[in-house]
Design a protein around this motif. Structure first.
Motif, short mmCIF file in Angstrom:
data_model
loop_
_atom_site.label_atom_id
_atom_site.label_comp_id
_atom_site.label_asym_id
_atom_site.label_seq_id
_atom_site.Cartn_x
_atom_site.Cartn_y
_atom_site.Cartn_z
N ALA A 1 5.41 -33.83 -26.68
CA ALA A 1 3.73 -33.90 -25.79
C ALA A 1 2.58 -33.06 -26.75
CB ALA A 1 4.06 -32.46 -24.98
N LEU A 2 2.79 -32.76 -27.66
CA LEU A 2 1.90 -32.30 -28.32
C LEU A 2 1.62 -33.57 -29.81
CD1 LEU A 2 3.36 -28.92 -29.67
CD2 LEU A 2 1.34 -29.07 -28.61
N ARG A 3 2.82 -34.59 -29.41
CA ARG A 3 2.13 -35.66 -30.53
C ARG A 3 1.18 -37.03 -29.64
NH1 ARG A 3 7.48 -35.03 -32.28
NH2 ARG A 3 7.19 -33.66 -34.38
N LYS A 4 0.98 -36.40 -28.44
CA LYS A 4 0.25 -37.44 -27.62
C LYS A 4 -1.49 -37.36 -27.54
CE LYS A 4 3.47 -37.74 -23.30
NZ LYS A 4 3.44 -37.60 -22.16
N ARG A 5 -1.56 -38.69 -27.42
CA ARG A 5 -3.65 -38.80 -27.33
C ARG A 5 -3.77 -37.68 -26.30
NH1 ARG A 5 -7.46 -44.33 -27.09
NH2 ARG A 5 -9.41 -43.40 -27.17
N THR A 6 -5.02 -37.45 -25.97
CA THR A 6 -5.23 -36.54 -24.42
C THR A 6 -6.60 -36.67 -24.48
OG1 THR A 6 -6.33 -34.17 -25.89
CG2 THR A 6 -3.44 -34.48 -25.32
N ALA A 7 -7.19 -36.62 -23.12
CA ALA A 7 -8.84 -36.51 -23.06
C ALA A 7 -8.54 -35.28 -21.63
CB ALA A 7 -8.75 -37.79 -22.40
N HIS A 8 -10.22 -35.19 -21.58
CA HIS A 8 -9.68 -33.58 -20.69
C HIS A 8 -11.56 -33.69 -20.03
CE1 HIS A 8 -11.83 -31.92 -23.52
NE2 HIS A 8 -12.31 -30.83 -23.10
N ARG A 9 -11.77 -33.56 -18.74
CA ARG A 9 -12.42 -33.38 -17.66
C ARG A 9 -13.08 -32.03 -17.61
NH1 ARG A 9 -12.90 -36.82 -21.88
NH2 ARG A 9 -14.53 -39.19 -20.77
N ARG A 10 -14.54 -31.43 -17.54
CA ARG A 10 -14.51 -29.70 -17.13
C ARG A 10 -15.51 -29.91 -16.23
NH1 ARG A 10 -16.08 -24.99 -19.10
NH2 ARG A 10 -15.06 -23.18 -17.14
N PHE A 11 -15.51 -29.24 -14.97
CA PHE A 11 -16.71 -29.38 -14.40
C PHE A 11 -17.15 -27.71 -13.79
CE2 PHE A 11 -19.62 -29.13 -10.66
CZ PHE A 11 -21.15 -29.69 -11.08
N SER A 12 -17.99 -26.45 -13.96
CA SER A 12 -18.64 -25.67 -13.44
C SER A 12 -19.78 -25.73 -13.55
CB SER A 12 -17.26 -24.42 -14.67
OG SER A 12 -18.75 -24.46 -15.81
N LEU A 13 -20.44 -25.00 -12.13
CA LEU A 13 -21.62 -24.79 -11.71
C LEU A 13 -22.42 -24.20 -12.82
CD1 LEU A 13 -20.92 -23.48 -8.05
CD2 LEU A 13 -21.26 -26.16 -8.74
N THR A 14 -22.15 -23.14 -13.89
CA THR A 14 -22.87 -22.87 -15.27
C THR A 14 -22.03 -22.76 -16.23
OG1 THR A 14 -22.25 -20.25 -14.89
CG2 THR A 14 -24.02 -21.10 -13.57
N ARG A 15 -22.47 -22.49 -17.28
CA ARG A 15 -21.79 -22.98 -18.70
C ARG A 15 -20.83 -22.15 -18.82
NH1 ARG A 15 -21.46 -21.01 -24.05
NH2 ARG A 15 -22.04 -22.74 -25.66
N LEU A 16 -21.13 -20.96 -18.66
CA LEU A 16 -19.76 -20.26 -18.75
C LEU A 16 -19.03 -19.96 -17.59
CD1 LEU A 16 -20.81 -18.40 -21.52
CD2 LEU A 16 -19.21 -20.05 -21.77
N GLY A 17 -19.63 -20.96 -16.91
CA GLY A 17 -18.36 -20.23 -15.47
C GLY A 17 -17.27 -20.56 -14.86
N ARG A 18 -17.00 -20.01 -14.07
CA ARG A 18 -15.30 -20.51 -13.89
C ARG A 18 -15.21 -21.72 -13.12
NH1 ARG A 18 -11.92 -17.19 -11.26
NH2 ARG A 18 -12.82 -15.93 -11.15
N SER A 19 -14.30 -22.58 -13.41
CA SER A 19 -14.15 -24.29 -13.02
C SER A 19 -13.95 -24.79 -11.94
CB SER A 19 -13.06 -24.81 -14.05
OG SER A 19 -12.54 -24.41 -15.73
N THR A 20 -14.74 -25.80 -11.45
CA THR A 20 -14.69 -26.44 -10.25
C THR A 20 -13.37 -27.15 -10.52
OG1 THR A 20 -16.75 -25.68 -10.02
CG2 THR A 20 -15.74 -27.31 -8.08
N VAL A 21 -12.86 -28.34 -11.82
CA VAL A 21 -12.25 -29.15 -11.40
C VAL A 21 -12.08 -28.97 -12.89
CG1 VAL A 21 -12.36 -30.29 -9.72
CG2 VAL A 21 -13.91 -31.44 -11.73
N PHE A 22 -10.87 -29.34 -13.46
CA PHE A 22 -10.09 -29.43 -14.94
C PHE A 22 -9.21 -30.19 -14.56
CE2 PHE A 22 -9.31 -26.65 -19.13
CZ PHE A 22 -9.35 -27.94 -19.28
N LEU A 23 -9.82 -31.36 -15.76
CA LEU A 23 -8.09 -32.50 -15.74
C LEU A 23 -7.86 -33.08 -16.82
CD1 LEU A 23 -10.03 -33.07 -12.68
CD2 LEU A 23 -9.28 -35.56 -13.28
N VAL A 24 -7.02 -33.41 -16.95
CA VAL A 24 -6.57 -33.56 -18.28
C VAL A 24 -5.14 -34.82 -18.67
CG1 VAL A 24 -4.87 -32.37 -20.48
CG2 VAL A 24 -6.37 -30.82 -19.45
N GLY A 25 -5.59 -35.79 -18.57
CA GLY A 25 -4.70 -36.72 -19.26
C GLY A 25 -4.68 -37.02 -20.53
N THR A 26 -2.88 -36.94 -20.60
CA THR A 26 -2.22 -37.83 -21.93
C THR A 26 -1.71 -38.94 -21.84
OG1 THR A 26 -0.67 -37.18 -20.85
CG2 THR A 26 -1.61 -34.54 -22.36
#
Length: 275
Positions: free
Chosen positions: A173-198
């Motif tokens: 799994a550590l050798r996989k290619r990854t992409a991620h997306r995260r959204f929060s209402l503020t820059r340092l805020g709690r994640s509203t969604v957090f997605l990771v693809g491998t």
């Protein structure tokens, strides 16, 4: 916060402290949540940080992370060059709703055991197909898939007295290619969604992990890269009661963001697509 019901703190527990568990006990690791709220039912704290658990153990088979490994230690870890998914370590550490100062105390295992939808260590370990080693009060040990550990908002499979001892991330799994997306209402805020693809090198598969927008982690697996419509249908099939609602977003908002970011991840990980 002072915990004024505590009558004892076990500073040097035995090597198998779960066998000494009793009602009114709590495991103490970083304590960043434990000391943030009243705990009237507690009488005794057992300090797990005194145990000789190595924080990070890389090997040919993968990476072992001790449950008491701090976020600071994980953030500072430099993975081998072929562990290209290791970039997620820092990304997930930076997704914490906390000051960097808290990283010196907060632990990987503590974040997982809190089992909140926005827990970034849950995102990390589920996306990288980790397993968790659990120690039971009867002295037995078992391993569970990270995906099966969290069952809902602030809920997991731990029974009273059971300890999360270690997280094991496989090298494949550590050798996989990854992409991620995260959204929060503020820059340092709690994640509203957090997605990771491998994606596995040399293949067109896709493993998409959806967290923060759902009450428990959701994993969508495809042997070959799906088209946009198939991916959208798979997200639409996530049960309505799994989508999370709080002041950071409604279920509908989170579903919409998940659809949008999942398509971006799909395009990024499609062979020949943008890097």
């Amino acid at each position: 916060m002072d915990l004024n019901t505590i009558t004892e703190v076990v500073r040097r527990p035995s090597d198998r402290p779960e066998e000494e568990w009793r009602d009114g006990d709590a495991w103490l690791a970083g304590g960043t949540w434990l000391f943030s709220a009243e705990q009237p039912e507690l009488r005794r704290l057992i300090d797990l940080t005194a145990l000789p658990w190595d924080p990070l153990v890389p090997s040919k088979s993968g990476l072992g992370i001790g449950a008491t490994c701090t976020i600071r230690e994980l953030y500072a870890f430099a993975p081998p060059g072929d562990w290209i998914a290791g970039t997620l370590f820092r990304e997930c550490c930076e997704a914490f709703l906390s000051s960097f100062k808290v990283w010196n105390s907060a632990t990987v295992g503590g974040n997982i055991c809190m089992s909140l939808p926005a827990g970034p260590m849950i995102t990390l370990t589920v996306a990288l197909e980790a397993s968790y080693e659990l120690w039971n009060p009867d002295g037995s040990t078992r391993s569970v898939d990270a995906l099966d550990f969290v069952t809902g908002n602030n809920r997991n499979i731990l029974a009273p007295g059971t300890i999360l001892r270690r997280i094991d991330i496989p090298a494949r799994a550590l050798r996989k290619r990854t992409a991620h997306r995260r959204f929060s209402l503020t820059r340092l805020g709690r994640s509203t969604v957090f997605l990771v693809g491998t994606r596995t090198p040399g293949t067109s598969d896709l493993l998409l992990t959806v967290t923060a927008g759902t009450t428990r982690p959701v994993r969508l697996a495809f042997d070959t890269m799906p088209d946009a419509g198939t991916l959208r249908q798979s997200i639409d099939a996530i049960p309505a009661d799994v989508w999370f609602a709080d002041p950071n977003g409604t279920p509908g908002h989170r579903r919409h963001l998940t659809q949008h970011f999942a398509e971006e991840i799909r395009r990024q990980l499609t062979p020949g697509g943008p890097s």
